[in-house]
Write an enzyme that holds these catalytic residues in place. Structure first.
Site, PDB file in Angstrom:
ATOM      1  N   LYS A  38       0.823  -1.219   0.000  1.00 21.05           N
ATOM      2  CA  LYS A  38       0.000   0.000   0.000  1.00 21.05           C
ATOM      3  C   LYS A  38       0.850   1.258   0.000  1.00 21.05           C
ATOM      4  CE  LYS A  38      -4.305  -1.771   1.812  1.00 21.05           C
ATOM      5  NZ  LYS A  38      -5.323  -1.713   2.838  1.00 21.05           N
TER       6      LYS A  38
ATOM      7  N   LYS B  27      -4.853 -10.813  -5.831  1.00 24.18           N
ATOM      8  CA  LYS B  27      -6.146 -11.097  -5.199  1.00 24.18           C
ATOM      9  C   LYS B  27      -7.233 -10.172  -5.744  1.00 24.18           C
ATOM     10  CE  LYS B  27      -6.276  -8.062  -1.191  1.00 24.18           C
ATOM     11  NZ  LYS B  27      -6.634  -7.826   0.168  1.00 24.18           N
TER      12      LYS B  27
ATOM     13  N   LYS C  72     -11.252  -4.934  -3.158  1.00 22.04           N
ATOM     14  CA  LYS C  72     -12.252  -3.861  -3.141  1.00 22.04           C
ATOM     15  C   LYS C  72     -11.728  -2.614  -3.829  1.00 22.04           C
ATOM     16  CE  LYS C  72     -13.325  -4.440   1.666  1.00 22.04           C
ATOM     17  NZ  LYS C  72     -12.125  -4.211   2.438  1.00 22.04           N
TER      18      LYS C  72
END
Ligand code: TYM
Length: 330
Positions: free
Chosen positions: A112, A200, A203
């Site tokens: 991130k 993956k 969202k």
């Protein structure tokens, strides 16, 4: 007395099929046997910038989706993380026993923070909140002193750190909190992106076609499955070298409640077109049923969140006080 279980979902975006298969499905399986505390992690959602209006919407959507997926508010305690101030209070105490080296080794932080650097054109604007995210997550868990934490595989490293922190806290301050164990599903612990099946399903993926959102229009979801990246072999079997096909077989198996081998056997003599049509139909049907329920529960979520918070707060405050006393501030 029933053993306690805690888990949460961050309100960064719309829930995906990955969240359902990797996490919510196990919560539903466990709800009759355990005393479960399940929350919407709205404080965690602030670790990277999010439009406040969107955050508000996401929070409600997630609570309603918990119910629509099959969690029963009479059996489990559902609440918003920020309604319990003990989460923020314990967070501070946990940061005092967490090493910066441990936090900088978290792969989710590395991923991130790299993205943030790129977005900001090279200027390093990494919020401290993103760095200490796992300490808040440990606080979320410790407050309810659970035995288990159902999560997908991407949260395993955070859980391992939490276990370490509990051990350290117990030793240092003579406490006896449980070292919580992750419950990771055998099937679908990491549902992959439809557009890049090495990654993956997330969202926060920028590519809308990469994820099936639980609130996608069912026909849209069907189309996304038809566009899923596979490979050129056109033969269906289980292999790590065929991540796109493996992902579709996994989604099918999970939604049909069969195992992966049964899913493979079913598609053995079929081609990719048939695979995508059948997986698409199963997903479409699943979303239709889910969304029908979602619309029915929307009106009841404020009341459910309020009652849930009242129950959760009592336990959280008791455990917080125990820890505050042990640390010497109460
Ligand atoms: P979050 O919001 O990223 O994901 C929520 C849950 O869904 C699982 N998951 C997946 N499982 C399978 N395949 C996928 N593609 C997939 N994507 C997500 C995650 O593993 C997770 O179980 N930090 C947590 C939220 C949190 C929490 C906690 C969890 C905050 N405090 C305390 C447990 C206990 C998170 O961001 O999950």
């Amino acid at each position: 007395m029933k053993e306690k279980v805690v888990t949460g979902i961050t309100a960064t975006g719309k829930l995906t099929l990955g969240n359902y298969i990797g996490a919510i499905k196990n919560m539903i399986k466990m709800q009759n046997e355990y005393d479960m505390y399940i929350f919407v992690a709205d404080l965690h959602a602030l670790t990277t910038y999010i439009d406040p209006k969107i955050l508000k919407e996401n929070k409600k959507n997630i609570l309603a989706l918990y119910l629509a997926c099959g969690l029963d508010a009479n059996k489990v305690t559902l609440f918003y993380q920020s309604d319990i101030s003990a989460h923020s209070e314990l967070n501070w105490l946990i940061t005092t026993i967490t090493n910066t080296g441990e936090l900088s080794r978290m792969t989710q932080f590395k991923d991130k923070s790299q993205n943030i650097v790129k977005q900001e054109n090279g200027t390093e604007m990494i919020p401290t909140g993103l760095f200490v995210y796992p300490a808040l997550m440990a606080a979320d868990i410790i407050l309810y002193n659970p035995k288990y934490v159902p999560v997908g595989i991407d949260q395993k490293q955070h859980l391992e750190l939490c276990q370490k922190l509990v051990k350290r806290m117990n030793k240092k301050y003579n406490l006896d909190f449980n070292e919580p164990r992750p419950i990771i599903p055998q099937l679908g612990a990491k549902i992959k992106s439809l557009q890049n099946p090495e990654n993956k399903m997330s969202k926060s993926d920028k590519n809308e076609n990469a994820s099936i959102y639980l609130l996608d229009k069912p026909e849209v979801a069907y189309k996304k499955i038809q566009k899923a990246i596979t490979d050129s072999e056109n033969k269906i079997y289980i292999s790590e070298d065929k991540p796109g096909v493996l992902n579709l077989l996994t989604i099918y198996a999970s939604l049909k409640n069969i195992n992966l081998e049964e899913s493979e056997r079913y598609f053995k003599d079929k081609d990719y077109k048939e695979l995508k049509e059948e997986v698409g139909s199963v997903v479409k049907e699943f979303l239709e049923q889910l969304q029908e329920k979602y619309n029915k529960v929307l009106n009841s979520i404020d009341e459910i969140a309020k009652n849930g918070a009242n129950k959760a707060r009592e336990i959280a405050n008791q455990n917080l006080l125990k820890i505050q006393k042990a640390f010497g501030i109460k």
